[in-house]
Design a protein around this motif. Structure first.
Motif, PDB file in Angstrom:
ATOM      1  N   LEU A   1       0.828  -1.201   0.000  1.00  0.00           N
ATOM      2  CA  LEU A   1       0.000   0.000   0.000  1.00  0.00           C
ATOM      3  C   LEU A   1       0.863   1.253   0.000  1.00  0.00           C
ATOM      4  CD1 LEU A   1      -2.008  -2.211   0.868  1.00  0.00           C
ATOM      5  CD2 LEU A   1      -3.029  -0.547   2.403  1.00  0.00           C
ATOM      6  N   GLU A   2       0.507   2.183  -0.862  1.00  0.00           N
ATOM      7  CA  GLU A   2       1.193   3.473  -0.930  1.00  0.00           C
ATOM      8  C   GLU A   2       0.329   4.500  -0.214  1.00  0.00           C
ATOM      9  OE1 GLU A   2       1.488   4.939  -4.893  1.00  0.00           O
ATOM     10  OE2 GLU A   2       2.534   6.786  -4.333  1.00  0.00           O
ATOM     11  N   PHE A   3       0.847   5.089   0.858  1.00  0.00           N
ATOM     12  CA  PHE A   3       0.113   6.081   1.633  1.00  0.00           C
ATOM     13  C   PHE A   3      -0.144   7.329   0.789  1.00  0.00           C
ATOM     14  CE2 PHE A   3      -1.184   8.860   4.921  1.00  0.00           C
ATOM     15  CZ  PHE A   3      -0.434  10.023   4.827  1.00  0.00           C
TER      16      PHE A   3
ATOM     17  N   LEU B   1       0.567  12.423  -1.183  1.00  0.00           N
ATOM     18  CA  LEU B   1      -0.084  12.720  -2.466  1.00  0.00           C
ATOM     19  C   LEU B   1       0.981  12.849  -3.553  1.00  0.00           C
ATOM     20  CD1 LEU B   1      -2.825  15.289  -1.389  1.00  0.00           C
ATOM     21  CD2 LEU B   1      -3.077  12.841  -1.837  1.00  0.00           C
ATOM     22  N   PRO B   2       0.845  12.091  -4.647  1.00  0.00           N
ATOM     23  CA  PRO B   2       1.920  12.033  -5.647  1.00  0.00           C
ATOM     24  C   PRO B   2       2.056  13.274  -6.517  1.00  0.00           C
ATOM     25  CG  PRO B   2       0.087  10.638  -6.313  1.00  0.00           C
ATOM     26  CD  PRO B   2      -0.239  11.134  -4.942  1.00  0.00           C
TER      27      PRO B   2
ATOM     28  N   SER C   1      -6.230  15.425  -4.618  1.00  0.00           N
ATOM     29  CA  SER C   1      -6.664  16.170  -3.443  1.00  0.00           C
ATOM     30  C   SER C   1      -7.717  15.342  -2.716  1.00  0.00           C
ATOM     31  CB  SER C   1      -7.242  17.529  -3.829  1.00  0.00           C
ATOM     32  OG  SER C   1      -8.401  17.374  -4.641  1.00  0.00           O
ATOM     33  N   ALA C   2      -7.923  15.650  -1.450  1.00  0.00           N
ATOM     34  CA  ALA C   2      -8.928  14.936  -0.679  1.00  0.00           C
ATOM     35  C   ALA C   2      -9.500  15.871   0.354  1.00  0.00           C
ATOM     36  CB  ALA C   2      -8.347  13.697  -0.013  1.00  0.00           C
ATOM     37  N   GLU C   3     -10.745  15.630   0.695  1.00  0.00           N
ATOM     38  CA  GLU C   3     -11.359  16.378   1.772  1.00  0.00           C
ATOM     39  C   GLU C   3     -12.191  15.431   2.618  1.00  0.00           C
ATOM     40  OE1 GLU C   3     -13.721  19.402  -0.081  1.00  0.00           O
ATOM     41  OE2 GLU C   3     -15.406  18.052  -0.434  1.00  0.00           O
TER      42      GLU C   3
ATOM     43  N   ILE D   1      -9.146  13.043  -8.211  1.00  0.00           N
ATOM     44  CA  ILE D   1      -7.987  13.010  -9.112  1.00  0.00           C
ATOM     45  C   ILE D   1      -8.364  13.807 -10.353  1.00  0.00           C
ATOM     46  CG2 ILE D   1      -6.276  11.606 -10.297  1.00  0.00           C
ATOM     47  CD1 ILE D   1      -7.172   9.233  -8.569  1.00  0.00           C
ATOM     48  N   GLN D   2      -7.635  14.868 -10.608  1.00  0.00           N
ATOM     49  CA  GLN D   2      -7.899  15.707 -11.769  1.00  0.00           C
ATOM     50  C   GLN D   2      -7.014  15.276 -12.938  1.00  0.00           C
ATOM     51  OE1 GLN D   2      -7.084  19.532  -9.815  1.00  0.00           O
ATOM     52  NE2 GLN D   2      -9.259  20.025 -10.018  1.00  0.00           N
TER      53      GLN D   2
END
Lengths: 114, 110
Positions: free
Chosen positions: A43-45, A60-61, A66-68, A79-80
């Protein structure tokens, strides 16, 4: 009781489109985590929310991710301008937030970018 | 940055054999957890080890935390087909941040 749920379970999108992935954590859990997993890999955090504290976005790569987390409950990972390398299973986990507490994982969202 | 390396990455054994999976890091963790994941599902916690040198047993599974709290091992005795899955270790930092290992895919052949 209800576990962690994620939606959709599968998402196929075209390169360049935006996607939103949803996570409903276990009620009362203060901690929420997003991870990305390639086939059969670890798993990649990505990001970590704990209560009302500022989220840990260190995983975040890129700025396309983004996350909320609204009201300390439901979380959305956005994911844009998706790229093919974004294809993976995105896993959400929630936790009571106490030290060394167990993470409870959802079934994941399998994202395929064509 | 991948802080935890697991070995082997893949393991295929016959039913009844014993095996050991290793989880190594150069970082010290406050605790370490082992999870098992089956296809199409999220990982499920097997055990948490907290104290350096700690050994925990769960039926045929034995977990050990290294004395320096940097590494861990999982030993399975007399493996069964139901043990098949992806085994993941996770180091937990003092800030409750989880660092997952690279994973070990185990297949037990009947």
């Amino acid at each position: 009781g209800a576990g962690v749920s994620q939606s959709p379970s599968n998402k196929v999108t075209e390169k360049g489109k935006d996607v939103e992935l949803r996570c409903d954590p276990i009620s009362g859990h203060t901690a929420l985590y997003w991870y990305r997993q390639s086939l059969g890999q670890g798993l990649e955090f990505l990001i970590y929310f704990q209560g009302n504290s500022a989220p840990d976005k260190s995983g975040l790569p890129s700025d396309r991710f983004s996350a909320e987390r609204t009201g300390g409950s439901v979380s959305t990972l956005t994911i844009q301008r998706t790229q093919q390398e974004d294809s993976a299973v995105y896993l959400c986990a929630s936790s009571p937030g106490t030290r060394e507490s167990e993470q409870y994982f959802g079934p994941g969202t399998r994202l395929t970018v064509t | 940055t991948q802080l935890l390396e697991q070995s082997p990455q893949f393991l295929s054994i016959q039913e009844g054999e014993n095996l050991t999976v290793y989880c190594n890091s150069s970082s010290v963790f406050s605790s370490l957890q082992w999870y098992r994941q089956e296809p199409g599902e999220g990982p499920v916690l097997l055990v948490t080890v907290v104290t350096g040198g700690e050994v925990k047993k769960l039926k045929r599974l034995t977990f050990q935390f290294g004395d320096a709290r940097k590494d861990s091992s999982l030993h399975i005795t007399a493996a069964q087909p139901g043990d098949t899955g992806l085994y993941l270790c996770a180091g937990v930092s003092t800030g409750n941040q989880f660092y997952f290992g690279t994973g070990t895919s185990l297949t037990v052949i009947p």
